[in-house]
Each structure stands twice: as structure tokens, then as C-alpha cells.
Design a protein around this motif. Sequence first.
Motif, PDB file in Angstrom:
ATOM      1  N   ALA A 183      97.170  20.081 -29.174  1.00  0.00           N
ATOM      2  CA  ALA A 183      95.725  20.005 -29.047  1.00  0.00           C
ATOM      3  C   ALA A 183      95.297  18.935 -28.070  1.00  0.00           C
ATOM      4  O   ALA A 183      94.102  18.797 -27.802  1.00  0.00           O
ATOM      5  CB  ALA A 183      95.091  19.749 -30.403  1.00  0.00           C
ATOM      6  N   GLY A 184      96.270  18.128 -27.509  1.00  0.00           N
ATOM      7  CA  GLY A 184      95.931  17.139 -26.494  1.00  0.00           C
ATOM      8  C   GLY A 184      95.929  15.712 -26.994  1.00  0.00           C
ATOM      9  O   GLY A 184      95.487  14.811 -26.285  1.00  0.00           O
ATOM     10  N   LEU A 185      96.444  15.488 -28.183  1.00  0.00           N
ATOM     11  CA  LEU A 185      96.463  14.114 -28.714  1.00  0.00           C
ATOM     12  C   LEU A 185      97.662  13.376 -28.141  1.00  0.00           C
ATOM     13  O   LEU A 185      98.785  13.870 -28.172  1.00  0.00           O
ATOM     14  CB  LEU A 185      96.525  14.133 -30.235  1.00  0.00           C
ATOM     15  N   ALA A 186      97.420  12.190 -27.595  1.00  0.00           N
ATOM     16  CA  ALA A 186      98.487  11.326 -27.070  1.00  0.00           C
ATOM     17  C   ALA A 186      98.071   9.874 -27.307  1.00  0.00           C
ATOM     18  O   ALA A 186      96.879   9.553 -27.341  1.00  0.00           O
ATOM     19  CB  ALA A 186      98.726  11.605 -25.596  1.00  0.00           C
ATOM     20  N   LEU A 231      86.018  22.180 -14.846  1.00  0.00           N
ATOM     21  CA  LEU A 231      87.333  21.813 -15.395  1.00  0.00           C
ATOM     22  C   LEU A 231      87.552  22.637 -16.653  1.00  0.00           C
ATOM     23  O   LEU A 231      86.738  22.596 -17.577  1.00  0.00           O
ATOM     24  CB  LEU A 231      87.383  20.316 -15.716  1.00  0.00           C
ATOM     25  N   GLN A 232      88.656  23.364 -16.711  1.00  0.00           N
ATOM     26  CA  GLN A 232      88.905  24.250 -17.845  1.00  0.00           C
ATOM     27  C   GLN A 232      90.369  24.151 -18.246  1.00  0.00           C
ATOM     28  O   GLN A 232      91.259  24.258 -17.402  1.00  0.00           O
ATOM     29  CB  GLN A 232      88.564  25.695 -17.477  1.00  0.00           C
ATOM     30  N   PRO A 233      90.674  23.911 -19.581  1.00  0.00           N
ATOM     31  CA  PRO A 233      92.069  23.840 -20.037  1.00  0.00           C
ATOM     32  C   PRO A 233      92.775  25.165 -19.783  1.00  0.00           C
ATOM     33  O   PRO A 233      92.170  26.228 -19.829  1.00  0.00           O
ATOM     34  CB  PRO A 233      91.944  23.555 -21.528  1.00  0.00           C
ATOM     35  N   VAL A 234      94.064  25.106 -19.546  1.00  0.00           N
ATOM     36  CA  VAL A 234      94.848  26.296 -19.248  1.00  0.00           C
ATOM     37  C   VAL A 234      95.579  26.804 -20.469  1.00  0.00           C
ATOM     38  O   VAL A 234      95.521  27.983 -20.805  1.00  0.00           O
ATOM     39  CB  VAL A 234      95.849  26.020 -18.104  1.00  0.00           C
ATOM     40  N   SER A 235      96.272  25.894 -21.195  1.00  0.00           N
ATOM     41  CA  SER A 235      97.173  26.325 -22.273  1.00  0.00           C
ATOM     42  C   SER A 235      96.551  26.221 -23.653  1.00  0.00           C
ATOM     43  O   SER A 235      97.212  26.517 -24.641  1.00  0.00           O
ATOM     44  CB  SER A 235      98.462  25.503 -22.224  1.00  0.00           C
ATOM     45  N   LYS A 266      92.615  23.746 -15.031  1.00  0.00           N
ATOM     46  CA  LYS A 266      92.277  24.407 -13.768  1.00  0.00           C
ATOM     47  C   LYS A 266      90.927  23.871 -13.323  1.00  0.00           C
ATOM     48  O   LYS A 266      89.937  23.978 -14.044  1.00  0.00           O
ATOM     49  CB  LYS A 266      92.206  25.921 -13.941  1.00  0.00           C
ATOM     50  N   VAL A 267      90.931  23.319 -12.103  1.00  0.00           N
ATOM     51  CA  VAL A 267      89.705  22.789 -11.524  1.00  0.00           C
ATOM     52  C   VAL A 267      89.223  23.809 -10.483  1.00  0.00           C
ATOM     53  O   VAL A 267      89.971  24.179  -9.570  1.00  0.00           O
ATOM     54  CB  VAL A 267      89.936  21.420 -10.881  1.00  0.00           C
ATOM     55  N   SER A 268      87.958  24.264 -10.624  1.00  0.00           N
ATOM     56  CA  SER A 268      87.434  25.322  -9.751  1.00  0.00           C
ATOM     57  C   SER A 268      86.135  24.878  -9.109  1.00  0.00           C
ATOM     58  O   SER A 268      85.351  24.133  -9.705  1.00  0.00           O
ATOM     59  CB  SER A 268      87.179  26.614 -10.545  1.00  0.00           C
ATOM     60  N   ILE A 269      85.926  25.383  -7.860  1.00  0.00           N
ATOM     61  CA  ILE A 269      84.675  25.152  -7.149  1.00  0.00           C
ATOM     62  C   ILE A 269      83.879  26.461  -7.201  1.00  0.00           C
ATOM     63  O   ILE A 269      84.432  27.558  -7.036  1.00  0.00           O
ATOM     64  CB  ILE A 269      84.929  24.717  -5.687  1.00  0.00           C
ATOM     65  N   THR A 270      82.619  26.393  -7.441  1.00  0.00           N
ATOM     66  CA  THR A 270      81.807  27.605  -7.589  1.00  0.00           C
ATOM     67  C   THR A 270      80.795  27.694  -6.457  1.00  0.00           C
ATOM     68  O   THR A 270      79.778  27.008  -6.450  1.00  0.00           O
ATOM     69  CB  THR A 270      81.069  27.588  -8.939  1.00  0.00           C
ATOM     70  N   VAL A 324      95.950  21.228 -12.383  1.00  0.00           N
ATOM     71  CA  VAL A 324      96.428  19.836 -12.516  1.00  0.00           C
ATOM     72  C   VAL A 324      96.953  19.637 -13.939  1.00  0.00           C
ATOM     73  O   VAL A 324      96.576  20.383 -14.864  1.00  0.00           O
ATOM     74  CB  VAL A 324      95.311  18.821 -12.218  1.00  0.00           C
ATOM     75  N   GLU A 325      97.824  18.667 -14.103  1.00  0.00           N
ATOM     76  CA  GLU A 325      98.359  18.354 -15.436  1.00  0.00           C
ATOM     77  C   GLU A 325      98.149  16.872 -15.723  1.00  0.00           C
ATOM     78  O   GLU A 325      98.548  16.005 -14.937  1.00  0.00           O
ATOM     79  CB  GLU A 325      99.839  18.707 -15.526  1.00  0.00           C
TER      80      GLU A 325
END
Length: 768
Positions: A54-57, A101-105, A135-139, A152-153
Motif C-alpha cells: 500500500a506504500g508504507l515505508a 500523477l497516478q499510481p501504477v501497481s 505514471k506522470v502524464s501531461i494533458t 517513475v518509481e
Amino acid sequence: MKQQGRYKVSLTPPGQDSAASRTIDSDPQGAFCFQAKPGDYSVHVSLPEAEVKAGLALQPQALEVSLVDQPLTDLLFTQFMASVSGKVYCLASCDDLSVTLQPVSRQGERRTVSLPGNSDILSFSFDDVLPGKYKVSITHEEWCWKHKSIEVEVLDSDVVGVEFRQIGYILRCSLSHAITLEFFQDGSKPENVGVYNLSKGVNRFCLSKPGVYKVTPRSCHQFEQDFYTYDTSAPAILTLTAVRHHMTGLITTDKILDVTVTIKSSIESEPALVLGPLRSLEEQRQEQQLQEIQLRRQERERRAAEEDGGARDDSPPIQEKADDLTGPFHYEFSYWARAGEKITVTPSSKELLFYPPEVEATITGESCPGRLVDIAGRAGLFLEGKVSPELQGVEISITERGTAAPLITVATNEMGAYSVGPLHSDRQYDISASKEGFVLSPVEGTLGDFKAFALAGVTFKIKSEDGIPLSGVLLSLSGGQFRSNLVTQDTGLLTFNNLSPGQYYFKPMMKEFRFEPASQMITVEEGQSLNIDITGIKTAYSCYGAVQSLSGDAERDVAVEAVGQGECSLYSEDTVTDEEGRFRLRGLLPGCKYLIQLRAEGNDHIERALPQHRAIEVGSNDIEGVNIIAFRQINQFDLSGNVHTSPEHLATLSSYVLMLYSTLSRSQYDFTLPQVTFTSNGYHKHVTLTFNPTRKVPDQDVAQGSYIALPLTLLLLLAAYNHEKVIPLLLQMVNRIQGVRSMAQVSGDNAALDEAKRQAKRQKARRT
């Protein structure tokens, strides 16, 4: 941390494996405590796998501590949160953009930052980003980007240097056909911006620079506009619809000659198009070679002129030569056609014949039509000749052998020459020549040459003794193959033209006249015009009159005769009245008496004449005013009658009954007499009566003949013995039988009429 829970904390001496570790659970607030001997240790927190996903570190991942002589109370593990940052590079002003910015996994919140401003470089940053892949996207859908999105990771540090670079402006175009688009931008270096091969349908591609573009389609299709404009600052879909399609044709010939093509369209609004004279591809290629040779020669002369004091080149000049023109020769032409248009292509040339002579083609417009017309041209046959002596206006007729109608007709020029063509060389032709007033004969040993002979003319002037022109004179002229019989008109002149040189015989003829000369042989020379006078001398006279009815109407086609009397009884003349009843009896001799009367033969419609005949005596003049009244045969029958009835019934008597009557015996035939009821209104009434009698079949009674035979034989014997008494008795019986038969016939007729009356009464009369 956003959420607090129990986590396992491990304390491990240095250099020891996990088996030597001591593990405890933290309390719900994350606090933990170890009792340990002095020394160096490694403190590590183990997180549940689900929370790691879930992204906890935590940071740091482990704490290296040294326990000496006092407690360590400031050990701290905190949740790791990173930042993701970067820049956007635009070709011009960036305007308003947004980065996502959108999570991938894993499922997470999608975060978007807006980048306002009019600079060509903008920065962006996302804070408090959990570890993981993003995933970083330009609109900006109307722009082209080197990378529209970047993965990016986030591990254990911030992510920096994410870049979005604009590389152009998106152009969307909808095409009806696959074409090539050429883009041109004023002021750009180079000016020709680019060429794109695009397919049918909607296409997307990038323009590298901002501004206004001139878009030109290049293909076998023609569009509504020769070129279009597109502004990157006002993006919109560009729609190109083809309205015409390019078709080509090829004409292959064996000689270089004038070639013209006429194209007629099935579309009425499209005028006929004439192309040419065309130039062959071989001629164009030779001309291009000559131009290149001329340019190279000029370049050598220029270089030689620039040499100053250098050694002169005494070598002979280079001789360059263009390729010789050799067949076959190819003539290309093209036409822009509408979809579904049908065209007819007709080539023409002064010296060529084409196979086929014309070609029809239909353009569908779905794809490039390409070459739809392929025609071969071959040099035709020319028939040439002359007329001697030189004679202009001679009609030359060319007929294909085996046919009747002339194929082509031309006239000789002022030099007496002519030329006809092109004609099909694989066929045979016959040539004939003619001109009014001339005889034209083929020159032996030549094809198409003729020798002309001027024809002669003879004019006859025929008049009476007192100089008055005679009309109605029959003049016969003959000689060689020539035969003619003409009658003079009021002028008394007869002209015979187009006579070949030679001898001719003429003879004038007309009743009541003799002529001087009565006949004569004349000789006519080439081109000669003769005038011959003929005098007619009166030898007999005419009787003029008319035949009319009693009411004064003209009687046409009545036969009238003059019968000679006394010494002139051998002479007679006859004629027929014209449309106005007038007649003329010719050839009456002077000094003779004649009876003028209607002929017995040929006047069947005439009953009698009044007077029956008119007597005349012929002197030295024509006799006029001999009129006869004719009475026609009566050829009609009128039927009248009376209707006796009470006046009160007259209004009901408006219908008639028409009945058919037959004399067939009812003992031998079965039939019904048809009848029709009609009303006498209007001007005409047509009725149809159908009569179909059938013959009765007689009874086969053999025994009856046997019974009658014996008594009949006895009666005959008795009659022969007493013939003096029997014969008067038989005559009396015959008379009585005839009377009875007549009464029966009358009674049968009366019965038929009674039957008709009864049927008429049964039918309800309709008043009209």
C-alpha cells in the motif's frame, strides 16, 4: 504515520544472524523498548506485506546504535514520504497546462496540478508521495510531446528531473482518399515544411512549429480547394473531400503527326474538352536533351571566356547530339473526372486512323483511375490525283469497293488536283469524277487521274408561222448512248446540255402541226453550243367545250368524241374532260363535218346527254363553246312511310328495331334471327348482327322408302294408262301448290315481323 498499529521491532547484535535477534511488538502508539547489555546493535522494524504494497515505508530502514552506560531514548522511525518534481518545455507559450500523477501497481488517488503561466518553461511538483511506481502524464491533446507520459518509481528518495518536452502541434484531418499532403509555412527555414503520406479516414500528425500553414494535397484526386490553411493557435479538424479524379490515356502511333483528343462527358453541364495538338513523349525527351546540350555548351564557353592568359585549348569541340526520333511514338493526355462520370474519348488527326476510333470509360472515384484509355494510331492511305486540263470544282467520289454509297466526296482545287485521306490501307476503293458540262474519263495507267472533255449544248426554239412560241411540242433527241424526249413550255425553248461530242438526230412532234425541219441529223463539237430554229405549221384544229350537269356543276372524266361525217367518216378523235369539265378535241381536219357527242363506252355513270350530239364544221380556226349537258344515272333509293298511332303515344316512339332476315330453310337449318334496338340520336350509329346457322341432321328412316315404293309404282302405271285425264289434273295441282308456297312465304315473313314486334314489346324501350 497516518495510521498507527503494532509493528514488530528487531534488535540484532552486529555480525549475528537473525536467529540471534530479539523481537518485540510496539504498542499502538508505536513505542517500543529493549533491555540490552552494552554493545553495538541494529534496530529494524518489520512492516506487514499488505502495508508495504500500500506504500508504507519507514526511514531510516535500520538504526545502528551503540549502548554504553545510559539508556537510548531518542530512537525514531518515521514514515517515508517523497516528492516528484520536474519541468515542462513548450515551443512557445505554455498557456494553461496540467500534469497528472497516478499510481501504477496499486489503487490510489489520482493527483493533478495545474501549471498556469505564459512562459515556455514551467515547473511542477508532487509532495507526500508514497513509495511505489507512478505514471506522470501531461494533458494537452492538441500538442505533440516527446513523451506524453513517464513512469517513475519512488524508493527511498525524492524523484526529480521529470521532463515533458513539446515537439509540435497535432493536426487532425479527415480524408476521403489516401493522398500526400504538403505543408508550407511562410518565413520558415526551410520554407517547405514537410510532406506526409496519409491514408483514407482520420489522420493525426505533428507540425513542428507554431503558426499558419498552407496545406496542399498532392494526389490523383482533386479536392474542393487547391489548398487549405491551418492555424495552430485555433486547432480544428481539417476535412478534405475529393471532387474529381485524374485519369490518363495513351495514344501510340507509328509516325509523328498532329494528334488531337476530344473528350465528351455524360454530365450535361460539362462542356466538350479538346486537347492538343499533343506532343509525343519522344519529342519532349529530345527537346530536353537539346536544352541540356545547349546549357553545357554555354557553360564551356563561359569558362573559356574567364581564362585570362592561360593556355588555349586547341582541341576540337565536343560534339553532342540528341537521340534520333524513332517510333513508336507515345502521346499522353489526362482528364479530371467526377465520380461516376462517363466520358467518350475521340482522337483525330489529318493523316492518322485510330483503333478503336473512340473509347468510353467510367470513373468510379474509389481509387486512382490510372490509364483508362489506350488507342493505337496508324498512318492512313491517301488517294491523290489530278484532272487535265486543270479544272476546278470537279466532284471526286471515293467509294469503298463492294458498297453503293460514296464514302467521301471532295472537289478539285484551282490546279485541278485533289487529295483524300486518311483511309484504311487494308481496303480497296473506287474513284469517280463528275462535273456539270464535262465528260471525265480515267487516264489509263494511273490511279485517280482523269481527263476532262467539255460537253456541248443544243438549244431548240420552236414557234408557229406567226412567230408565237409553241408549247406542248414533243422533241426527241438521240445520238450514241444519249436518248431524250422533252416537251416545250410557254417559251417554246428546249435546251439539251451535257452532250458529248458526236452526231445527233432530232424530230419535233405535235398534233395539228407539221414542222420545218421535220427532222435532221446534226454534228456537235466539244464545248460547242448550237441554236436551232423550228417552225410549226398548223394542219388541223381543235374543238373546245365543256360537259356540265343540269345544275351547272362540272362533270369530270367524261369521254367525249368527234365523229367525222360524209367524206370524213374515216376520221374521229376522242378525249376526256378535266376536273372543271372542259375538253379539247384535237386534230380536226379543215373542211370536215363532225358530230360532237358523249362516247357510248366509258360513260357508265351518264344516263343521257342534252343535246345528244352537236354538229360542227371545221374551217381555218379552232371551234369553241361546244357545251353538253349530261344527266347522271340515278343511283340512290329513298324509303319513306307513316306511323299511325294516337298522338298521346308519339312521345314514346324514339327507338328502332333492326332485324336480320334469311332465306335459309328452317327445315334444313337451325338459326336465330338477330335483332338490335337503337335510338336515332347523334349523327351515326353502327350495329353488328351475328348470324350462325347450323345444318340439321336428317333422320335415317329406311323403312319409309320401302312402304312408299309400291303405292308410287301403282300410281305411275295408272297415270300412264289414263294420261288424257291425269295430266290436266296434275297441272291444276301444281298451280295450287305454287299459290300455297307463296302464301306460306308471305306468312313466314309476316310471322318474322310479328316475332320482331313481340320481342320489341318485351324489351323496355329506353328514351334517350
